[in-house]
Design an enzyme around this catalytic site. Structure first.
Site, PDB file in Angstrom:
ATOM      1  N   GLY A   1       0.763  -1.114  -0.113  1.00 57.66           N
ATOM      2  CA  GLY A   1       0.202  -0.238   0.285  1.00 57.66           C
ATOM      3  C   GLY A   1       0.839   0.887  -0.247  1.00 57.66           C
ATOM      4  O   GLY A   1       2.155   1.237  -0.355  1.00 57.66           O
ATOM      5  N   ASN A   2       0.159   2.163   0.600  1.00 62.66           N
ATOM      6  CA  ASN A   2       1.080   3.347   0.754  1.00 62.66           C
ATOM      7  C   ASN A   2      -0.023   4.592   1.330  1.00 62.66           C
ATOM      8  O   ASN A   2      -0.599   4.077   1.841  1.00 62.66           O
ATOM      9  CB  ASN A   2       1.193   3.991  -0.527  1.00 62.66           C
ATOM     10  CG  ASN A   2       0.087   4.733  -1.890  1.00 62.66           C
ATOM     11  OD1 ASN A   2      -0.909   5.812  -1.357  1.00 62.66           O
ATOM     12  ND2 ASN A   2      -0.487   3.814  -2.637  1.00 62.66           N
TER      13      ASN A   2
END
Ligand code: CTP
Ligand code: CA
Length: 219
Positions: free
Chosen positions: A27-28
Site C-alpha cells: 500500500g502507500n
C-alpha cells in the site's frame, strides 16, 4: 453560476492496496483527504460527483456517489465504467506495480531461505487511459507526488499522459502532502502555472476548482 453546475465530475482518491497473499498487501500513505475535499467542494458548486475511493478512513461527503475499490485494477475498472464525465480529477495514489501472482494461502518462511523475491508487474495507467478514452472528459487533471524537481517531472507527466492540467504535490517535506492537513500544490498546464497554498486541503481544493473552471471557460 459555477461553470461546474450540473457537470459530471469524476474523482479518484486514496491509495490502492495490492494483495500479496490473504493477509498482506503493498500500500502507500495516501490518506485520500485531498480527493475527498475536492469532491465536497465540487458538490457545493452544484456538480454531480462520483468518487472512486481506495481503502481510506473517511466519510462520504453528502451528495457524492462513492464507489469503493481496493486494487489498482479495480480502480481502473471503476473509473473507466464511470465515464463519461465532464471532468476527471485523478488524485489517487495508484500503485505502479502489483504482484504478478496473489498467493492463495499465507506465505510461509522457508527454513534456510533468507530472502524472498516478489515478482511485480506494472499496473495500467488510469489517468492516461481516461485521457485517451473515446469519451474523453473535457478536462483531465492529474496529480503528481514528487520529492524533488517538481516542475520538470510534472511537466513531463502532463505531456506524456496527454492531460490538461497537473497538480504537483511536494511529498516527503514535513507538514506537507501525504497524511497532512495542509497542502501546497503547484498546478501546471500547457501555457501557465499557479501555486496554491500552503493552506488546508479544502481551501486548496477550492483553488483547484477555480482553475479548472477557468480552463473550461478559456480552453
Ligand atoms: N496514475 C494512474 N494510474 C497509475 C499510476 C498513476 O492514474 N497506474 C495517476 C495518478 O492518479 C496521478 C498521476 O497518475 O494523477 C501521477 O501519478 P505519479 O505516481 O506522480 O506518476 P507516475 O506516472 O506513476 O510516475 P512515477 O510514480 O514513476 O513518478
Ligand atoms: Ca506512481
Amino acid at each position: 453560476m459555477s461553470t461546474l453546475h450540473g457537470r459530471r465530475v469524476l474523482v479518484s482518491a486514496g491509495p490502492t492496496f495490492e494483495d500479496i497473499d490473504p493477509v498482506r498487501f503493498i500500500g502507500n500513505r495516501s490518506s485520500g483527504r485531498m480527493g475527498f475535499a475536492i469532491a465536497e467542494a465540487a458538490i457545493a458548486r452544484g456538480a454531480q460527483v462520483t468518487l472512486v475511493a481506495g481503502p481510506v478512513h473517511l466519510s462520504t461527503p453528502s451528495g457524492v456517489q462513492r464507489i469503493d475499490v481496493r486494487s489498482a485494477a479495480q480502480m481502473h475498472e471503476a473509473v473507466m465504467s464511470a465515464l463519461p464525465a465532464d471532468v476527471y480529477i485523478g488524485t489517487a495514489a495508484v500503485a505502479d506495480f502489483t504482484p504478478q501472482h496473489v498467493a492463495g494461502h499465507k506465505l510461509k518462511k522457508v527454513p534456510g531461505q533468507d530472502t524472498l523475491v516478489l515478482e511485480l508487474v506494472k499496473t495500467r495507467d488510469i489517468l492516461a487511459d481516461v485521457a485517451g478514452a473515446e469519451t474523453r472528459p473535457r478536462l483531465v487533471v492529474g496529480f503528481a507526488a514528487e520529492t524533488c524537481d517538481v516542475e520538470t517531472y510534472a511537466r513531463g507527466k502532463l505531456a506524456a499522459k496527454r492531460i490538461d492540467m497537473i497538480a504537483a504535490n511536494r511529498v516527503g517535506i514535513a507538514g506537507c502532502g501525504f497524511e497532512s492537513d495542509d497542502n501546497t500544490l503547484d498546478v501546471l498546464w500547457t501555457d501557465g502555472q499557479r501555486r496554491l497554498g500552503p493552506d488546508n486541503k479544502r481551501a486548496v481544493a477550492e483553488g483547484l476548482l477555480d482553475l479548472i473552471e477557468e480552463r473550461m471557460t478559456n480552453a
